[in-house]
Design a protein around this motif. Structure first.
Motif, PDB file in Angstrom:
ATOM      1  N   HIS A 296       0.833  -1.205   0.000  1.00  0.00           N
ATOM      2  CA  HIS A 296       0.000   0.000   0.000  1.00  0.00           C
ATOM      3  C   HIS A 296       0.869   1.257   0.000  1.00  0.00           C
ATOM      4  O   HIS A 296       0.602   2.209  -0.749  1.00  0.00           O
ATOM      5  CB  HIS A 296      -0.924   0.006   1.220  1.00  0.00           C
ATOM      6  CG  HIS A 296      -1.943  -1.098   1.203  1.00  0.00           C
ATOM      7  ND1 HIS A 296      -2.893  -1.208   0.215  1.00  0.00           N
ATOM      8  CD2 HIS A 296      -2.150  -2.139   2.058  1.00  0.00           C
ATOM      9  CE1 HIS A 296      -3.655  -2.264   0.465  1.00  0.00           C
ATOM     10  NE2 HIS A 296      -3.209  -2.847   1.569  1.00  0.00           N
ATOM     11  N   LEU A 297       1.913   1.263   0.820  1.00  0.00           N
ATOM     12  CA  LEU A 297       2.784   2.440   0.881  1.00  0.00           C
ATOM     13  C   LEU A 297       3.551   2.635  -0.420  1.00  0.00           C
ATOM     14  O   LEU A 297       3.706   3.759  -0.901  1.00  0.00           O
ATOM     15  CB  LEU A 297       3.755   2.311   2.056  1.00  0.00           C
ATOM     16  CG  LEU A 297       3.139   2.411   3.461  1.00  0.00           C
ATOM     17  CD1 LEU A 297       4.207   2.184   4.516  1.00  0.00           C
ATOM     18  CD2 LEU A 297       2.464   3.750   3.663  1.00  0.00           C
TER      19      LEU A 297
ATOM     20  N   THR B 150       2.561   1.726  -3.385  1.00  0.00           N
ATOM     21  CA  THR B 150       1.600   2.175  -4.397  1.00  0.00           C
ATOM     22  C   THR B 150       1.204   3.626  -4.178  1.00  0.00           C
ATOM     23  O   THR B 150       1.126   4.417  -5.129  1.00  0.00           O
ATOM     24  CB  THR B 150       0.350   1.275  -4.374  1.00  0.00           C
ATOM     25  OG1 THR B 150       0.745  -0.093  -4.574  1.00  0.00           O
ATOM     26  CG2 THR B 150      -0.636   1.678  -5.463  1.00  0.00           C
ATOM     27  N   LEU B 151       0.942   3.991  -2.924  1.00  0.00           N
ATOM     28  CA  LEU B 151       0.549   5.372  -2.634  1.00  0.00           C
ATOM     29  C   LEU B 151       1.674   6.351  -2.936  1.00  0.00           C
ATOM     30  O   LEU B 151       1.426   7.470  -3.396  1.00  0.00           O
ATOM     31  CB  LEU B 151       0.112   5.492  -1.173  1.00  0.00           C
ATOM     32  CG  LEU B 151      -1.224   4.820  -0.830  1.00  0.00           C
ATOM     33  CD1 LEU B 151      -1.490   4.888   0.672  1.00  0.00           C
ATOM     34  CD2 LEU B 151      -2.362   5.455  -1.610  1.00  0.00           C
ATOM     35  N   TYR B 152       2.915   5.925  -2.695  1.00  0.00           N
ATOM     36  CA  TYR B 152       4.031   6.813  -3.036  1.00  0.00           C
ATOM     37  C   TYR B 152       4.123   7.000  -4.551  1.00  0.00           C
ATOM     38  O   TYR B 152       4.433   8.095  -5.032  1.00  0.00           O
ATOM     39  CB  TYR B 152       5.344   6.245  -2.491  1.00  0.00           C
ATOM     40  CG  TYR B 152       6.510   7.198  -2.657  1.00  0.00           C
ATOM     41  CD1 TYR B 152       6.640   8.306  -1.826  1.00  0.00           C
ATOM     42  CD2 TYR B 152       7.460   7.004  -3.652  1.00  0.00           C
ATOM     43  CE1 TYR B 152       7.697   9.200  -1.987  1.00  0.00           C
ATOM     44  CE2 TYR B 152       8.517   7.889  -3.818  1.00  0.00           C
ATOM     45  CZ  TYR B 152       8.628   8.986  -2.984  1.00  0.00           C
ATOM     46  OH  TYR B 152       9.665   9.865  -3.152  1.00  0.00           O
TER      47      TYR B 152
ATOM     48  N   VAL C 234       1.670   7.127  -6.475  1.00  0.00           N
ATOM     49  CA  VAL C 234       0.565   8.022  -6.834  1.00  0.00           C
ATOM     50  C   VAL C 234       0.821   9.451  -6.358  1.00  0.00           C
ATOM     51  O   VAL C 234       0.594  10.417  -7.098  1.00  0.00           O
ATOM     52  CB  VAL C 234      -0.764   7.501  -6.252  1.00  0.00           C
ATOM     53  CG1 VAL C 234      -1.900   8.504  -6.482  1.00  0.00           C
ATOM     54  CG2 VAL C 234      -1.131   6.152  -6.864  1.00  0.00           C
ATOM     55  N   LEU C 235       1.319   9.598  -5.132  1.00  0.00           N
ATOM     56  CA  LEU C 235       1.391  10.914  -4.494  1.00  0.00           C
ATOM     57  C   LEU C 235       2.777  11.540  -4.485  1.00  0.00           C
ATOM     58  O   LEU C 235       2.915  12.730  -4.192  1.00  0.00           O
ATOM     59  CB  LEU C 235       0.881  10.798  -3.047  1.00  0.00           C
ATOM     60  CG  LEU C 235      -0.555  10.282  -2.888  1.00  0.00           C
ATOM     61  CD1 LEU C 235      -0.897  10.118  -1.414  1.00  0.00           C
ATOM     62  CD2 LEU C 235      -1.547  11.201  -3.578  1.00  0.00           C
TER      63      LEU C 235
ATOM     64  N   VAL D 239     -10.785   2.459  -2.087  1.00  0.00           N
ATOM     65  CA  VAL D 239      -9.629   3.312  -2.363  1.00  0.00           C
ATOM     66  C   VAL D 239      -9.160   3.134  -3.810  1.00  0.00           C
ATOM     67  O   VAL D 239      -9.274   4.046  -4.625  1.00  0.00           O
ATOM     68  CB  VAL D 239      -8.478   3.030  -1.378  1.00  0.00           C
ATOM     69  CG1 VAL D 239      -7.250   3.861  -1.758  1.00  0.00           C
ATOM     70  CG2 VAL D 239      -8.915   3.361   0.042  1.00  0.00           C
ATOM     71  N   TYR D 240      -8.693   1.945  -4.130  1.00  0.00           N
ATOM     72  CA  TYR D 240      -8.082   1.750  -5.444  1.00  0.00           C
ATOM     73  C   TYR D 240      -9.104   1.715  -6.577  1.00  0.00           C
ATOM     74  O   TYR D 240      -8.941   2.384  -7.600  1.00  0.00           O
ATOM     75  CB  TYR D 240      -7.248   0.468  -5.447  1.00  0.00           C
ATOM     76  CG  TYR D 240      -6.120   0.513  -4.458  1.00  0.00           C
ATOM     77  CD1 TYR D 240      -5.038   1.368  -4.651  1.00  0.00           C
ATOM     78  CD2 TYR D 240      -6.135  -0.277  -3.308  1.00  0.00           C
ATOM     79  CE1 TYR D 240      -4.001   1.428  -3.737  1.00  0.00           C
ATOM     80  CE2 TYR D 240      -5.106  -0.231  -2.394  1.00  0.00           C
ATOM     81  CZ  TYR D 240      -4.036   0.630  -2.609  1.00  0.00           C
ATOM     82  OH  TYR D 240      -3.019   0.693  -1.695  1.00  0.00           O
TER      83      TYR D 240
ATOM     84  N   ALA E  47     -10.620   5.123  -7.031  1.00  0.00           N
ATOM     85  CA  ALA E  47      -9.638   6.076  -7.548  1.00  0.00           C
ATOM     86  C   ALA E  47      -9.445   5.890  -9.051  1.00  0.00           C
ATOM     87  O   ALA E  47      -9.383   6.866  -9.810  1.00  0.00           O
ATOM     88  CB  ALA E  47      -8.306   5.909  -6.816  1.00  0.00           C
TER      89      ALA E  47
ATOM     90  N   LEU F 200      -5.072  11.349 -10.779  1.00  0.00           N
ATOM     91  CA  LEU F 200      -4.135  10.692  -9.903  1.00  0.00           C
ATOM     92  C   LEU F 200      -3.121   9.939 -10.756  1.00  0.00           C
ATOM     93  O   LEU F 200      -3.493   9.147 -11.622  1.00  0.00           O
ATOM     94  CB  LEU F 200      -4.863   9.711  -8.976  1.00  0.00           C
ATOM     95  CG  LEU F 200      -5.771  10.325  -7.910  1.00  0.00           C
ATOM     96  CD1 LEU F 200      -6.559   9.250  -7.197  1.00  0.00           C
ATOM     97  CD2 LEU F 200      -4.942  11.117  -6.909  1.00  0.00           C
TER      98      LEU F 200
END
Length: 439
Positions: A64-65, A67-69, A71-72, A238-239, A242, A436
């Motif tokens: 998750h971290l 993947t989120l990194y 994205v963000l 979430v995914y 999104a 995103l």
């Protein structure tokens, strides 16, 4: 205490990727003296990074971290790439900046679900691929094929793209081959683009104009992976939402163009989709992709699930007849089902990393103050080995011809492509507002 804990996490997380070869690996012809080697020996000698440990950044240890990194994170200052725009095709390096030999290998890139040439995961591969050899790069040419409606590509018909419709890619390959008939073409696909590339290679078989392929974060079985995505609370809310939100924004940008086709399925469905505040990826695919994600036949499909069954690339994997390297992460929150047995196809090498998320694979390299994508190393090694060592039998490729200014391929006379005109230079890091990234 903090540094000891960080070191402990790093050592625990560091794992050598698992590489899966079939019991009957394919034999490859090499340029040098027309030698022959099997694909296992080829990979083991050419891609040492696959047999070294992947060490996720200690603060990005879970899928998750990671993947989120992806994205963000801010990637605007790294892996900068400039393109020459020709219709939906973005060429790099720009012709005005560097002159390359006509036999220079070309990396043909297919991006993810709603991305484009600007995506950081695309640039992480292309930046070293096109950099000069004396700067540590390959010195190659590259082309990103942006899908219909993505990255500024206009919609000129009531048809979008999908995970299964390969004719747009087929025509792009004709066009690139027409421009550079002596250059070996190497395919790289990410996520949805990976699924498309795998399907294309399987459909073309030994007639493929791409001499090799590499797929990253491929969803393979769209039915099973969509079921998993919709069944978990986090993955669904979430995914899945999104990704659907990105696709809705993409549709919104082309409302004026879609309005020119009011009687089409896309024209009829667009107002309904835009009126819904929140939807999942399956909701979007059921409303739009199943009816407008390709030409008829096979579109439209009765449901999104019928479309997923048709578009899944794992069912065609046994037909691939060029070297194909696949890399997935075992903690990818979007992709759960990966056919590591590769349908017993000796042309395919499957790699599974311990960690990495979806198109992440971030690790801290050397003295860098920010994490870099580990996956760039084995992909660049693979591209170098295939681009410079593989013997390409172009005589097997399906021929195309000129038909009143259109390139038309044998057996696909209903398809055609031609020069769309130059659109000038494009900065690779220019992102799409409101979208995103990384998905």
């Amino acid at each position: 205490m903090g540094s000891v804990l960080s070191f402990g996490i790093l050592m625990f997380a560091a794992q050598t990727p698992r590489t899966y070869f079939t019991t009957n690996p394919a034999f490859l012809r090499l340029k040098k003296g027309r030698q022959v080697t099997n694909i296992r020996a080829f990979v083991e000698s050419s891609c040492p990074s696959l047999f070294d440990k992947f060490r996720p950044a200690w603060w990005l240890t879970g899928g998750h971290l990671q993947t989120l990194y992806a994205v963000l994170g801010d990637f605007s200052k790294v892996d900068q790439v400039v393109y020459d725009r020709t219709g939906a095709h973005y060429f790099t390096p720009p012709a005005s900046e560097r002159s390359l030999d006509d036999e220079t290998p070309i990396v043909v890139v297919l991006h993810g679900l709603s991305g484009g040439s600007h995506e950081s995961y695309v640039r992480a591969i292309l930046a070293p691929a096109i950099s000069l050899v004396n700067e540590g790069g390959l010195g190659y040419r590259a082309v990103v094929v942006n899908f219909r409606g993505c990255a500024g590509v206009p919609l000129t018909s009531p048809q979008l793209y999908s995970a299964g419709y390969t004719d747009d890619i087929r025509q792009a390959v004709w066009y690139i081959s027409h421009l550079y008939p002596k250059a070996p073409l190497l395919g790289v696909g990410f996520s949805l683009g990976a699924n498309l590339l795998a399907r294309y290679l399987a459909q073309e078989g030994e007639n493929s104009r791409l001499v090799a392929g590499c797929v990253l974060g491929c969803p393979w079985n769209l039915v099973k992976n969509s079921e998993a995505l919709e069944s978990g609370w986090l993955s669904r809310h979430v995914y899945s939402r999104a990704m659907a939100s990105n696709l809705k924004r993409l549709i919104q940008r082309h409302v004026s163009a879609i309005a020119q086709f009011p009687g089409s399925s896309l024209g009829q469905q667009t107002p309904k989709v835009l009126s819904v505040k929140s939807m999942t990826l399956v909701d979007f695919d059921n409303a739009i992709t199943r009816v407008a994600g390709g030409s008829s036949p096979p579109f439209p499909f009765p449901s999104a699930w019928d479309y997923y069954k048709w578009a899944s690339s794992d069912q065609l994997l046994g037909k691939v007849r060029v070297p194909l390297l696949s890399i997935n992460a075992d903690d990818d929150p979007i992709i759960n089902e990966v056919p590591v047995d590769a349908a017993d196809n000796g042309w395919v090498v499957m790699v599974m990393t311990r960690g990495g998320g979806h198109l992440g694979w971030f690790e801290v390299q050397g003295s860098a103050h920010y994490p870099r994508r580990w996956v760039s190393k084995p992909v660049i090694e693979w591209l170098k080995a295939c681009g410079e060592n593989l013997y390409a039998d172009n005589e097997k490729a399906v021929p195309f011809r000129d038909a009143d200014g259109w390139l038309v391929g044998a057996g696909n006379e209903h398809l055609g492509c031609r020069e769309a005109g130059s659109g000038g230079k494009v900065e690779g890091a220019e992102t799409e507002e409101g979208m995103l990234a990384g998905l």
